[in-house]
Enzyme design. Structure first.
Site, PDB file in Angstrom:
ATOM      1  N   ILE A 170       0.840  -1.195   0.000  1.00 26.18           N
ATOM      2  CA  ILE A 170       0.000   0.000   0.000  1.00 26.18           C
ATOM      3  C   ILE A 170       0.875   1.245   0.000  1.00 26.18           C
ATOM      4  O   ILE A 170       0.629   2.203  -0.739  1.00 26.18           O
ATOM      5  CB  ILE A 170      -0.959   0.005   1.204  1.00 26.18           C
ATOM      6  CG1 ILE A 170      -1.754  -1.306   1.282  1.00 26.18           C
ATOM      7  CG2 ILE A 170      -1.900   1.205   1.119  1.00 26.18           C
ATOM      8  CD1 ILE A 170      -2.642  -1.564   0.107  1.00 26.18           C
ATOM      9  N   ASP A 171       1.909   1.260   0.829  1.00 30.24           N
ATOM     10  CA  ASP A 171       2.843   2.384   0.816  1.00 30.24           C
ATOM     11  C   ASP A 171       3.464   2.562  -0.560  1.00 30.24           C
ATOM     12  O   ASP A 171       3.569   3.682  -1.081  1.00 30.24           O
ATOM     13  CB  ASP A 171       3.971   2.148   1.830  1.00 30.24           C
ATOM     14  CG  ASP A 171       3.588   2.539   3.246  1.00 30.24           C
ATOM     15  OD1 ASP A 171       2.602   3.276   3.417  1.00 30.24           O
ATOM     16  OD2 ASP A 171       4.276   2.105   4.185  1.00 30.24           O
TER      17      ASP A 171
END
Length: 399
Positions: A170-171
């Protein structure tokens, strides 16, 4: 340190990096690798503090995330340091930050404040949940958002618990979307002459990452379930143990399914009523996997790779990370590059994944020591001798 690498694709741009953790630095890394003059703004602590979830300055994660950057130190709560930062904003093209929305406003780093000083500035704001709404003040971290965007509920085996992905996906995807947003805004500015506010959130990026799973739920109301290593809509696409490891097989479509049956010495299986069509194979995935598990377990991964590739069936070994980095194709593509480091002589970094034929990315070095460009940056801003002296004291946290 004076800037290096002035012939890259983005060398005419200056980027101020106010971000921490991973999503923001991932965004900035894309710009730095292609030659942007990136200045990382750090707090003037007397002792280097670790960046959350990233670790020591000379550790692998920090080195890989923050290559190709200069460093200055500013206490953003100090009026003198804030003035220096705004002088930098006046000459910059992009500012990247991941403060919580209320912190950004309190520090005077909101888009309205920055654009008053430089109407051409592009502010890239990365947050956990967005710049407004009921969750705007919540802290957002990769694993939290892996759970909330639906990724963990669709990852793992049917009889097990939800499982996080083995990387900070996600990052990473948020950082890449943010970099795309920054470059889109820079491209648009060539026409309008004006900057704008680019916003990315881990929540939105995570849902976008779910792609067809999210689309199936939004359009058809289908809720994805955990199916282990099986592909939810194409079988047999799964992972199977061999006699000395594991292998991924992706026999999507009837032609590849038939080729797989011949490769494992069971050509008649292709005509079995349970497995004739993809829909049949999905409906009877447990029985199909049991047959394939028994077949693949009898030979080595290397043997199966030879047979499957000769049959034009997509397949690949399941590596440990060290095996990945030794793979002949990885070595041939020079995906790992070495750069000098002041205390570790040389370090190995993951090269930029985007390749341009004429203006390729370049890895010049690692993040310099904290505050290493304080004096250079002040002089580049046009500060004279006394002002440089006062500015350096402010940047170091001295009254």
């Amino acid at each position: 340190m004076k800037r290096i690498g002035t012939n890259g694709a983005l060398s005419r741009f200056r980027v101020l990096d106010l971000s921490q953790v991973r999503a923001g630095p991932t965004c900035v890394k894309q710009l730095a690798d292609f030659g942007a003059d990136v200045i990382k703004v750090e707090p003037p602590d007397s002792v280097d503090r670790q960046e959350l979830y990233v670790g020591e300055r000379d550790g692998a994660d920090m080195i890989n995330l923050h290559r190709n950057k200069r460093s200055i130190t500013l206490d953003l709560k100090s009026p003198a340091c804030h003035a220096i930062l705004m002088d930098l904003v006046a000459q910059a093209d992009v500012v990247v930050e991941n403060f919580r929305p209320e912190v950004k406003a309190r520090l005077g780093l909101d888009y309205d404040s920055l654009s008053r000083r430089n109407p051409r500035i592009i502010l890239v704001s990365i947050s956990g949940f967005g710049q407004d709404g009921p969750y705007m003040k919540r802290p957002g971290f990769d694993q939290i958002l892996q759970g909330m965007c639906g990724l963990m509920s669709a990852t793992g085996f049917a009889d097990g618990q939800p499982v996080r992905a083995g990387a900070a996906v996600i990052d990473m995807v948020t950082g890449l979307y943010a970099a795309l947003g920054a470059m889109t805004a820079l491209l648009e500015r060539q026409t309008s002459g004006r900057g704008q506010w680019v916003q990315c959130s881990l929540l939105h990026s995570g849902i976008a990452l779910m792609d067809f799973q999210a689309a199936r739920c939004a359009l058809e109301g289908e809720i994805p379930e955990r199916v282990g290593n099986d592909h939810p809509t194409s079988m047999p696409t799964s992972a199977y143990p061999t006699s000395n490891g594991h292998i991924n097989v992706g026999a999507g479509g009837d032609k590849q399914w038939q080729a797989l049956c011949r490769a494992i010495g069971q050509a008649g299986l292709a005509h079995d009523a349970r497995f004739r069509s993809n829909a049949d194979r999905i409906a009877n995935r447990a029985e199909l996997n049991a047959i394939l598990l028994e077949a693949f377990s009898g030979e080595t991964t290397e043997t199966w790779m030879d047979r499957l590739l000769q049959a034009d069936v997509p397949a690949g070994p399941i590596y440990r990370m060290d095996q990945t980095l030794r793979d002949p194709q990885v070595v041939h593509q020079q995906i790992i590059k070495t750069v000098p480091h002041p205390r570790r002589t040389v370090v190995s970094l993951i090269d930029q994944a985007i390749r341009l034929s004429r203006t390729p990315a370049q890895l010049h070095g690692t993040l310099e020591d904290k505050g290493g460009s304080n004096e250079d940056v002040l002089r580049e801003l046009g500060y004279r001798h006394d002002a440089v002296h006062d500015g350096l004291n402010a940047m170091r946290g001295h009254p």
